[in-house]
Enzyme design. Structure first.
Site, PDB file in Angstrom:
ATOM      1  N   ASP A  53       0.858  -1.172   0.000  1.00 14.41           N
ATOM      2  CA  ASP A  53       0.000   0.000   0.000  1.00 14.41           C
ATOM      3  C   ASP A  53       0.905   1.236   0.000  1.00 14.41           C
ATOM      4  O   ASP A  53       2.102   1.135   0.290  1.00 14.41           O
ATOM      5  CB  ASP A  53      -0.894  -0.021   1.243  1.00 14.41           C
ATOM      6  N   PHE A 108     -10.367  23.632  -9.763  1.00 16.82           N
ATOM      7  CA  PHE A 108      -9.440  22.635 -10.300  1.00 16.82           C
ATOM      8  C   PHE A 108     -10.205  21.493 -10.962  1.00 16.82           C
ATOM      9  O   PHE A 108     -11.283  21.108 -10.526  1.00 16.82           O
ATOM     10  CB  PHE A 108      -8.582  22.070  -9.157  1.00 16.82           C
ATOM     11  N   LYS A 151      -2.758  28.914  -9.046  1.00 16.96           N
ATOM     12  CA  LYS A 151      -1.713  27.956  -8.693  1.00 16.96           C
ATOM     13  C   LYS A 151      -1.992  26.662  -9.448  1.00 16.96           C
ATOM     14  O   LYS A 151      -3.138  26.304  -9.703  1.00 16.96           O
ATOM     15  CB  LYS A 151      -1.688  27.690  -7.193  1.00 16.96           C
ATOM     16  N   LYS A 204      -6.888  -5.280  -5.239  1.00 18.38           N
ATOM     17  CA  LYS A 204      -5.578  -5.565  -4.644  1.00 18.38           C
ATOM     18  C   LYS A 204      -5.404  -7.066  -4.457  1.00 18.38           C
ATOM     19  O   LYS A 204      -4.359  -7.636  -4.791  1.00 18.38           O
ATOM     20  CB  LYS A 204      -5.432  -4.855  -3.304  1.00 18.38           C
TER      21      LYS A 204
END
EC number: 7.6.2.1
Length: 1234
Positions: A414, A560, A583, A818
């Site tokens: 992880d 964003f 930014k 996973k």
């Protein structure tokens, strides 16, 4: 309830008998097509037999422990084998040994293993009990009552309070926040600690915290059945003759934590094992090591060998009985039944099966369990794996997998909390072409910053500072105090351009709730340097600039997203000036700068390269003064675009581009996503040990890539970093094929068919092509692409490409994915896998891998509770594998080789003796020697070797990681090694028998009497055997301790003591039937010829092996032999200091925080829905947010991550290297040259 809902309910009730029948067959969950949940109606919901909220991770209960545990233990073939032998020994006609010689060790082995398994499961039960007995407030009969989690049922309404864990999968009904909003932390699910927003339906948010209204709520939810998809939920709420659509944004999943929300109410949809968290947790599996599996095979072979020996001796007995034995029938007066020669051979067969069974003694398994227990305690006691800050030692939570730690080839890790601390720190910055953050001495030389020695900047001038913030360059504070305009504008931008929500609990005690930890770090930095973000409304932002309150009008947020990779705000300052602050990623902002900034841009770019080379996450800052008339015109266009029905997003994007042109560069920030201590060094060392490390993370692609560069898993000198991001199976297939073709090249197709060749051939290959593959490629794959790649049609090409790459990073993966990746490698590659993580989202992966390691970190203890080993820091993994794992594997292999050798040498003497005793199943040794040989005479020396032996010490184990390779290749114990050591045992048994036999045929005692009686012969062979195996273990021991000496010499002393005691007059007087051979030991061992025979036998047995080992080590030394010589040479010279120097990486890689950021909260902020106290607007202009335009409803969308362009690579120097003292240190190469 409307008509459709009623009809659906009626259909469900009519098919109720069928549903119950399915449930009784234990496949109800699998066939559940949709779920019906009615609020506050337990009677209705209980008809469907939904799971309660009790969880169970334990394997056994009181009733199932014995049968299940015995079933698991008898899967080990040897246990079943000894049970059959025990039954045979109970038959007097064929048994020449007492039954207790087998039953006592067998019961001991089963009991020890059962106790160990019961202890492990007890702790699982204890953990389950702790979770199940947590308290929750449940609405029952119109009142809120405290109930244990395990008593919560589907359909109950639960009240949650701030910082509480969510007890089950809930539909959010209402909250203390405006518009039914609430904030949750999902670290247990996806590892991310940044907050996420959930919003209740408007119709239910009006219920508020009115218990009476909530008790009268009778809505019915029709939704999907239980599944493991964390990011998806589909359902419908039927209430008051209306239907309301439900999605994942209205769900609170079990394992989440309620944050910054005073209270909320939720309706339980899924409970217990049917929650999405538990659906993603794999089953607890019975793990066995590869050596255990090999032992099962070897025991079968030995059993076959035993059968063959039994058949040979039985045939010999039959022939002997017919040709010779028949002459004795009339004297022996046998029963008529046993006179038949064939039947005699049949009985002899079983007798020899019992006598020769010690080729696999039960004591082997007792000894193996003792060794594993000892190795586990060594891990627990290792002070170098103890983390003093949290008082957390390493813990071996299982004792069955220690030697497997020395064979790991793939590590699945992880990211958040495992490789990183998940703590963002403002580290450096560049303002107007000048860098800040480094510290220099009086001579102008850069000083390494350490917490202990480097003084921190004094922020006492700022009463609102964050006391945890640390910065070491005082020149930046001086620039602030001197009121340098650009420096002030830099921090003003950081304090204004964000979507953070402030919370002031007490006067001056500010807490920032950030969507991203990066944003939190930037705003905290601005706060400490005197630009404190204090409060906000939908239309204003209030800062405290150097102690003075300043309020800015917030005119627009250009939020964003992953295409823009930047965020901008437009504000009006108290002087009436319009400012745009922006930014974002430097590659994006630099294209939008005014041409006059070209020189500053080049300077800042150099600083960015320097920051990125240190693994910092960089961000560029720019601003622009706006003309009033131009802004008015732009706002009119924006209003028109925000109301457009077609291509609204494209039109808005074009307008953003228009106003964000011609900006002036302020500088750049550099944030450190703090890695855990020693992570890059650990990864570098494990890579040198040929261990492949794959990162499986729930974070976004760019975040994962940033950490990859920080850890040196990704480097600029790699030929290509392949990014697999296709959304369809065909796209993923094409991307994987392109990657494979690029790696292989047109002339390398021949390798594609040979990827599954024997590992020894693969590793022994000296192919330059393979070296190039290993060095130059990396694979990064998104979660949605991985879902397609894991399909049966594509999984093979995924394995091929991934295994050709040096680094593999899977991002945006679910807990189940996973586990599927780990399972994929287990299925396709003959390799030992290790999974390491620290959160509940890693539990499934940890359970699936051969070895699961839990880190006790920021995300709870679920990973630790499901793991096989646990510790506090990732860097301890290096010591766990390269020291403890390698030693455990080395010790276990040496132990097994020696054990099989000594037992074949011990047992096969009976085989040779059978040809000279008429195949009568008579034993060479007396029964007590057979009983005590493995338990007393030879057990402790081999245990001492198995516990304490070291081929090289821990310093050299870590210094030369390639010593780990033999374990990966199974070189120390495999079928070939087994045949070698058993052949040595067979030859030893032959020598042990026939040298004394030949010597005693014509030998006489000192007084002239004949020496060759059976008992003298037995004592001579037994004594020779004990001495030979003791000398052999001395040769096999690399690391001598006082314990080894004591056990070896003590075992020899005990042997002679017991030997003389059993043949003494006193023991005969007490037990005349058991010890009839008085004085045999002293009468035989006082003869010189007996000792000469023992000496000759020992020399002949030992010298060939000594010669072979000497020649092999001299002519064909292994890497271990070379390092051992180096260790010995260094020890003679005295210890030399080893310096591990980090070489700084120069990189053109830009790691901007914005890439790792999901679409922002700009819409929520500008709508005012998350503001508890809305204020009237003072703005001349309507407020604008990027997704809703000027008006709209709130939503937070997850955006995909697009591929990013990599800059041109620069020269890269290897991350880590060891430097030795050139004048004194001896190297392996020096020794080889000599």
């Amino acid at each position: 309830m409307d008509g459709a809902c009623f009809r659906e309910t009626l259909r469900t009730r009519r098919r109720w008998p069928d549903v119950m029948a399915i449930w009784k067959k234990d496949i109800r969950i699998a066939l559940e097509e949709e779920r019906h949940v009615r609020a506050n109606d337990r009677d209705y919901n209980e008809r469907f037999s939904y799971a309660d909220n009790r969880i169970k991770t334990a394997k056994y209960n009181v009733f199932t422990f014995l049968p299940i545990n015995l079933f698991e233990q008898f899967q080990r073939f040897a246990n079943a084998y000894f049970l059959v032998l025990l039954i045979l020994q109970l038959i007097p006609e064929i048994s020449s040994l007492s039954w207790f010689t087998t039953i006592v060790p067998l019961v001991l082995v089963l009991a020890i293993t059962a106790v160990k398994d019961a202890t492990d499961d007890y702790f699982r039960h204890k953990s389950d009990q702790q979770v199940n007995t947590r308290q929750s407030q449940v609405l029952i009969k119109g009142k809120l009552q405290n109930e244990k989690w395990m008593n919560v049922r589907v359909g109950d309404i639960i009240k949650l309070e701030n910082n509480q864990f969510v007890a089950a999968d809930l539909l959010l009904l209402s909250s203390s926040e405006p518009y039914g909003l609430c904030y949750i932390e999902t670290a247990e699910l996806d590892g991310e600690t940044n907050l996420k927003v959930r919003q209740a339906l408007t119709v239910t948010s009006d219920l508020g915290d009115d218990v009476a209204k909530l008790a009268d709520f009778s809505g019915e939810v029709i939704c999907e059945p239980p599944n493991n998809k964390l990011d998806k939920f589909t359902g419908t709420l039927c209430w008051k003759d209306n239907k309301y659509s439900l999605d994942n944004e209205k769900m609170l999943l079990r394992g989440c934590v309620l944050r910054n929300t005073e209270w909320c109410f939720g309706l339980v949809i899924f409970a217990g094992l049917q929650t999405k968290l538990m659906q993603n947790c794999g089953r607890t599996k019975f793990k066995r090591t590869s050596i255990d599996k090999l032992m099962n095979t070897l025991v079968l072979w030995i059993f076959g060998f035993l059968i063959c020996m039994g058949i040979i001796l039985a045939i010999g007995n039959t022939i002997w009985e017919q040709k010779v034995g028949s002459d004795f029938w009339e004297y022996l007066q046998w029963k008529e039944l046993t006179i038949n020669a064939v039947f005699s051979g049949f009985l002899t067969f079983w007798s020899y099966i019992i006598i020769l069974n010690t080729v696999v003694p039960i004591s082997l398994y007792v000894s193996v369990e003792v060794l594993r227990l000892g190795h586990s305690y060594f891990i627990n006691w290792d002070r170098r794996m103890y983390y003093s800050r949290k008082d957390t030692p390493a813990e071996a939570r299982t004792t069955t997998l220690n030697e497997e730690l020395g064979q790991v080839e793939f590590i699945f890790s992880d990211k958040t909390g495992t490789l990183t601390q998940n703590i963002m720190v403002f580290n450096k910055c560049s303002i107007n072409g000048k860098t800040y953050g480094d510290v220099y001495d009086e001579f102008g030389h850069k000083v390494d910053i350490t917490k202990q020695k480097t003084p921190c900047v004094d922020f006492s001038f700022n009463p609102l500072m964050d006391r945890k913030f640390r910065f070491h360059d005082s020149s930046l504070v001086e620039a602030i105090k001197l009121e340098e305009p650009l420096v002030q504008e830099f921090f003003r931008l950081l304090a204004l351009c964000h979507t953070i929500m402030p919370e002031e609990r007490n006067e001056g005690e500010l807490v920032y709730q950030a969507q991203s930890p990066d944003e939190g770090a930037l705003v905290t930095a601005a706060r400490n340097f005197g630009f404190v973000f204090r409060s906000r409304t939908p239309e204003t932002i209030t800062l405290y600039e150097m102690g003075q309150a300043v309020t800015y009008q917030l005119l627009a947020i250009l939020d964003f997203n992953n295409v823009r990779k930047r965020m901008s705000v437009i504000v009006r300052n108290p002087k009436g000036q319009l400012k745009l602050y922006s930014k974002g990623a430097d590659t994006i902002l630099f294209d939008r700068l005014d041409p006059s900034n070209e020189e500053l841009m080049f300077t800042t770019s150099e600083h960015l390269n320097e920051f990125a080379g240190e693994g910092l996450r960089t961000l560029a800052l720019a601003y622009k003064d706006l003309d009033e008339d131009v802004f008015d015109e732009w706002m009119k266009k924006l209003l028109f675009a925000s109301t457009a029905l077609d291509n609204r997003e494209e039109k808005l994007g074009a307008l953003y581009e228009e106003i964000e042109q011609g900006m002036l560069l302020l500088g750049a920030t550099a944030i450190e996503d703090k890695l855990q201590e020693g992570v890059p060094e650990t990864i570098a060392c494990l890579t040198l040990a040929n261990i492949k490390i794959w990162v499986l993370t729930g974070d976004k692609l760019e975040t994962a890539m940033n950490i990859g560069y920080s850890c040196n898993m990704l480097r600029d000198d790699m030929n290509t970093v392949f990014i697999i991001s296709g959304h369809t199976m065909l796209e993923v297939q094409q991307e994987l094929r392109t990657a494979k073709e690029k790696i292989m090249g047109p002339s390398k197709d021949k390798f594609s068919s040979g990827l599954d060749m024997e590992k020894t051939e693969l590793y022994s290959s000296d192919s330059v092509f393979e070296e190039t593959i290993i060095a130059e490629y990396a694979l990064i794959i998104n979660g949605h692409s991985l879902a397609h790649a894991l399909e049966a049609d594509l999984e093979q090409i995924l394995v091929d490409v991934a295994c050709l790459c040096k680094t593999v990073i899977c991002c945006r993966v679910t807990p189940l994915q996973k586990a599927l990746v780990v399972e994929l490698i287990k299925r396709h590659k003959r390799a030992v896998t290790l999974a390491i993580g620290d959160g509940a989202n890693d539990v499934s992966m940890i359970k699936t891998a051969h070895i699961g390691v839990g880190i006790s970190g920021q995300e709870g203890m679920q990973a630790v509770l499901a793991s096989d080993y646990s510790f506090a820091q990732f860097r301890y993994l290096q010591r766990l594998l390269l020291v403890h794992g390698r030693w455990s594997y080395h010790r276990m292999c040496n132990f097994l080789c020696y054990f099989f050798y000594k037992n074949f040498a011990f047992t096969l003497v009976h085989f040779w003796y059978g040809f000279l005793c008429g195949f009568s199943a008579q034993t060479v040794y007396d029964q007590w020697f057979i009983t005590l040989f493995n338990i007393v005479y030879t057990s402790l020396p081999v245990l001492a070797m198995g516990l304490f032996d070291q081929d090289v010490n821990e310093q050299y184990s870590l210094r030369f990681p390639n010593l780990y390779r033999p374990g990966q290749l199974n070189q120390l114990f495999n079928k070939r090694k087994f045949f070698t050591c058993t052949l040595q045992g067979v030859c030893t048994s032959f020598i042990l028998f026939f040298i004394p036999y030949g010597a005693f045929m014509t030998a006489v005692r000192d007084d002239g009497a004949h020496i060759s009686d059976q008992q003298t012969f037995a004592v001579t062979i037994a004594t020779s055997l004990v001495i030979v195996v003791s000398v052999q273990i001395g040769l096999d021991t690399n690391y001598w301790t006082a314990v080894n000496h004591f056990f070896i010499w003590g075992s020899l002393a005990v042997y002679f003591a017991i030997l003389f005691a059993m043949h003494s007059d006193g023991i005969f007087t007490i037990f005349p039937n058991q010890f009839p051979f008085i004085g045999t030991a002293r009468n035989s061992l006082n003869q010189k010829i007996v000792w000469l025979v023992i000496l000759l036998t020992t020399v002949v047995c030992i010298m060939p092996m000594v010669a072979v080992r000497f020649i092999k080590a001299d002519l064909y030394p292994t890497q271990t032999d070379k390092v051992r010589l180096l260790q010995q040479a260094t020890r003679k010279q005295g210890p030399q200091e080893q310096n591990l120097r980090r070489v700084r990486r120069t990189s053109s890689r830009r790691s901007a925080y914005a890439f790792a950021h999901q679409q922002g909260y700009g819409e929520l902020i500008t709508s005012g829905k998350n503001m508890k106290v809305p204020t009237s607007s003072t703005s001349t202009y309507p407020l604008y947010s990027p997704t809703r335009g000027l008006t709209g409803t709130s939503s937070v969308k997850n955006s995909g991550v697009n591929d990013t362009t990599r800059d041109q690579t620069e020269t890269y120097s290897t991350g880590f290297r060891r430097e030795s003292d050139q004048s004194q240190e001896v190297t392996v190469e020096d020794l080889e040259a000599r």
